[in-house]
Motif scaffolding. Sequence first.
Motif, PDB file in Angstrom:
ATOM      1  N   LEU A  23      30.012  37.965  52.634  1.00 12.53           N
ATOM      2  CA  LEU A  23      30.160  37.768  54.014  1.00 12.53           C
ATOM      3  C   LEU A  23      29.010  38.470  54.710  1.00 12.53           C
ATOM      4  CD1 LEU A  23      33.844  38.663  53.777  1.00 12.53           C
ATOM      5  CD2 LEU A  23      32.680  36.214  54.021  1.00 12.53           C
ATOM      6  N   ILE A  24      28.465  39.412  54.476  1.00 15.98           N
ATOM      7  CA  ILE A  24      27.407  39.924  55.421  1.00 15.98           C
ATOM      8  C   ILE A  24      26.162  39.073  55.593  1.00 15.98           C
ATOM      9  CG2 ILE A  24      25.756  41.919  55.578  1.00 15.98           C
ATOM     10  CD1 ILE A  24      28.094  43.792  54.493  1.00 15.98           C
ATOM     11  N   LEU A  25      25.809  38.540  54.255  1.00 15.65           N
ATOM     12  CA  LEU A  25      24.459  37.919  54.132  1.00 15.65           C
ATOM     13  C   LEU A  25      24.998  36.455  55.020  1.00 15.65           C
ATOM     14  CD1 LEU A  25      23.585  38.200  50.332  1.00 15.65           C
ATOM     15  CD2 LEU A  25      22.357  39.391  52.458  1.00 15.65           C
ATOM     16  N   GLU A  26      25.951  35.979  54.604  1.00 20.95           N
ATOM     17  CA  GLU A  26      26.424  34.670  55.440  1.00 20.95           C
ATOM     18  C   GLU A  26      26.485  34.932  57.057  1.00 20.95           C
ATOM     19  OE1 GLU A  26      29.695  31.057  55.028  1.00 20.95           O
ATOM     20  OE2 GLU A  26      30.294  32.925  54.617  1.00 20.95           O
ATOM     21  N   TRP A  27      27.004  35.996  57.570  1.00 20.01           N
ATOM     22  CA  TRP A  27      26.929  36.430  58.876  1.00 20.01           C
ATOM     23  C   TRP A  27      25.681  36.643  59.493  1.00 20.01           C
ATOM     24  CZ3 TRP A  27      25.230  39.963  62.291  1.00 20.01           C
ATOM     25  CH2 TRP A  27      25.718  40.059  63.702  1.00 20.01           C
ATOM     26  N   LEU A  28      24.668  37.286  58.948  1.00 21.10           N
ATOM     27  CA  LEU A  28      23.350  37.483  59.193  1.00 21.10           C
ATOM     28  C   LEU A  28      22.717  36.020  59.365  1.00 21.10           C
ATOM     29  CD1 LEU A  28      22.220  40.474  57.040  1.00 21.10           C
ATOM     30  CD2 LEU A  28      22.607  40.380  59.332  1.00 21.10           C
ATOM     31  N   GLY A  29      22.728  35.181  58.206  1.00 21.23           N
ATOM     32  CA  GLY A  29      22.286  33.908  58.398  1.00 21.23           C
ATOM     33  C   GLY A  29      22.805  33.045  59.553  1.00 21.23           C
ATOM     34  N   GLU A  30      24.042  33.278  59.787  1.00 16.86           N
ATOM     35  CA  GLU A  30      24.671  32.559  61.022  1.00 16.86           C
ATOM     36  C   GLU A  30      23.962  33.065  62.408  1.00 16.86           C
ATOM     37  OE1 GLU A  30      28.889  33.297  60.595  1.00 16.86           O
ATOM     38  OE2 GLU A  30      29.035  31.581  58.713  1.00 16.86           O
ATOM     39  N   HIS A  31      23.366  34.119  62.152  1.00 11.24           N
ATOM     40  CA  HIS A  31      22.792  34.710  63.468  1.00 11.24           C
ATOM     41  C   HIS A  31      21.179  34.642  63.263  1.00 11.24           C
ATOM     42  CE1 HIS A  31      26.742  36.203  64.092  1.00 11.24           C
ATOM     43  NE2 HIS A  31      26.529  36.217  65.291  1.00 11.24           N
ATOM     44  N   VAL A  33      18.958  35.321  60.969  1.00 10.15           N
ATOM     45  CA  VAL A  33      18.400  36.192  60.058  1.00 10.15           C
ATOM     46  C   VAL A  33      18.356  35.891  58.676  1.00 10.15           C
ATOM     47  CG1 VAL A  33      18.479  38.763  59.372  1.00 10.15           C
ATOM     48  CG2 VAL A  33      19.076  37.966  61.734  1.00 10.15           C
ATOM     49  N   SER A  34      17.128  35.836  57.923  1.00 10.59           N
ATOM     50  CA  SER A  34      17.106  35.430  56.643  1.00 10.59           C
ATOM     51  C   SER A  34      17.117  36.663  55.932  1.00 10.59           C
ATOM     52  CB  SER A  34      15.667  34.599  56.411  1.00 10.59           C
ATOM     53  OG  SER A  34      15.645  33.680  57.105  1.00 10.59           O
ATOM     54  N   ALA A  35      18.097  36.586  54.951  1.00  9.85           N
ATOM     55  CA  ALA A  35      18.140  37.892  54.125  1.00  9.85           C
ATOM     56  C   ALA A  35      18.466  37.873  52.915  1.00  9.85           C
ATOM     57  CB  ALA A  35      19.423  38.779  54.857  1.00  9.85           C
ATOM     58  N   LEU A  36      18.302  38.782  51.971  1.00 10.20           N
ATOM     59  CA  LEU A  36      18.459  38.732  50.429  1.00 10.20           C
ATOM     60  C   LEU A  36      18.939  39.804  49.901  1.00 10.20           C
ATOM     61  CD1 LEU A  36      16.144  39.805  48.573  1.00 10.20           C
ATOM     62  CD2 LEU A  36      14.751  37.861  49.474  1.00 10.20           C
ATOM     63  N   LEU A  37      19.723  39.876  48.732  1.00 13.15           N
ATOM     64  CA  LEU A  37      19.967  41.151  48.129  1.00 13.15           C
ATOM     65  C   LEU A  37      19.645  40.907  46.539  1.00 13.15           C
ATOM     66  CD1 LEU A  37      21.386  43.810  48.128  1.00 13.15           C
ATOM     67  CD2 LEU A  37      23.610  42.967  47.540  1.00 13.15           C
ATOM     68  N   THR A  49      17.095  45.422  45.845  1.00 10.71           N
ATOM     69  CA  THR A  49      16.318  45.344  47.290  1.00 10.71           C
ATOM     70  C   THR A  49      17.184  44.575  48.037  1.00 10.71           C
ATOM     71  OG1 THR A  49      14.339  45.173  46.111  1.00 10.71           O
ATOM     72  CG2 THR A  49      14.211  44.430  48.176  1.00 10.71           C
ATOM     73  N   PHE A  50      17.264  45.215  49.412  1.00  8.20           N
ATOM     74  CA  PHE A  50      17.557  44.167  50.518  1.00  8.20           C
ATOM     75  C   PHE A  50      16.525  43.824  51.548  1.00  8.20           C
ATOM     76  CE2 PHE A  50      19.162  44.277  54.802  1.00  8.20           C
ATOM     77  CZ  PHE A  50      20.129  43.047  54.576  1.00  8.20           C
ATOM     78  N   ALA A  51      16.451  42.977  51.894  1.00  8.09           N
ATOM     79  CA  ALA A  51      15.548  42.406  52.962  1.00  8.09           C
ATOM     80  C   ALA A  51      15.977  41.520  54.020  1.00  8.09           C
ATOM     81  CB  ALA A  51      14.266  41.599  52.428  1.00  8.09           C
ATOM     82  N   ALA A  52      15.609  41.636  55.228  1.00 12.69           N
ATOM     83  CA  ALA A  52      15.890  40.796  56.252  1.00 12.69           C
ATOM     84  C   ALA A  52      14.939  40.610  57.406  1.00 12.69           C
ATOM     85  CB  ALA A  52      17.305  41.190  56.848  1.00 12.69           C
ATOM     86  N   ALA A  53      14.898  39.511  58.027  1.00 12.91           N
ATOM     87  CA  ALA A  53      13.838  39.191  58.848  1.00 12.91           C
ATOM     88  C   ALA A  53      14.396  38.158  59.963  1.00 12.91           C
ATOM     89  CB  ALA A  53      12.697  38.818  58.195  1.00 12.91           C
ATOM     90  N   GLY A  54      13.667  38.058  61.113  1.00 10.97           N
ATOM     91  CA  GLY A  54      14.016  36.956  61.953  1.00 10.97           C
ATOM     92  C   GLY A  54      15.348  37.261  62.828  1.00 10.97           C
ATOM     93  N   GLY A  55      15.757  36.072  63.443  1.00 16.83           N
ATOM     94  CA  GLY A  55      16.768  36.462  64.544  1.00 16.83           C
ATOM     95  C   GLY A  55      16.340  37.398  65.505  1.00 16.83           C
ATOM     96  N   ALA A  56      17.727  38.231  65.673  1.00 18.32           N
ATOM     97  CA  ALA A  56      17.190  39.207  66.940  1.00 18.32           C
ATOM     98  C   ALA A  56      16.402  40.459  66.345  1.00 18.32           C
ATOM     99  CB  ALA A  56      18.749  39.760  67.238  1.00 18.32           C
ATOM    100  N   LEU A  57      16.092  40.477  64.990  1.00 15.20           N
ATOM    101  CA  LEU A  57      15.353  41.801  64.288  1.00 15.20           C
ATOM    102  C   LEU A  57      13.922  41.578  65.133  1.00 15.20           C
ATOM    103  CD1 LEU A  57      16.629  41.715  60.838  1.00 15.20           C
ATOM    104  CD2 LEU A  57      17.150  43.097  62.693  1.00 15.20           C
ATOM    105  N   SER A  58      13.383  42.749  65.595  1.00 18.22           N
ATOM    106  CA  SER A  58      12.111  42.897  66.321  1.00 18.22           C
ATOM    107  C   SER A  58      11.122  42.930  65.030  1.00 18.22           C
ATOM    108  CB  SER A  58      11.966  43.827  67.129  1.00 18.22           C
ATOM    109  OG  SER A  58      12.355  45.415  66.550  1.00 18.22           O
ATOM    110  N   HIS A  59      11.572  43.476  64.075  1.00 18.99           N
ATOM    111  CA  HIS A  59      10.663  43.611  62.800  1.00 18.99           C
ATOM    112  C   HIS A  59      11.564  43.508  61.255  1.00 18.99           C
ATOM    113  CE1 HIS A  59      11.538  47.989  63.932  1.00 18.99           C
ATOM    114  NE2 HIS A  59      11.580  48.091  62.596  1.00 18.99           N
TER     115      HIS A  59
END
Length: 88
Positions: A23-31, A33-37, A49-59
């Motif tokens: 649900l967290i990964l899906e929520w991030l994607g809807e906003h 943010v590309s993310a993976l676990l 490893t958890f990684a996320a980028a894009g969307g409202a994230l500045s880095h």
Amino acid sequence: MARAKNRLPKPDADSGIEDVSLLILEWLGEHGVSALLRFDAERSRNQWTFAAAGGALSHPVRNDAASAGECLSNGLVLIRRQGMDVPF
């Protein structure tokens, strides 16, 4: 005693974050943010490893840990520090 800067809090083992990880990964994607676990069997320590980028994230955000719950919890702390309020 003052808390050291940039130290991540210890995750709560009973928080159930593993139960809502998709649900967290899906929520991030809807906003936006590309993310993976990810689990890497070739590593002997900190295999998650958890990684996320894009969307409202500045880095981009990346965190490695010994368990899925710790990895995702710490990754969300890093995301929240950038101002995204993930509702989990």
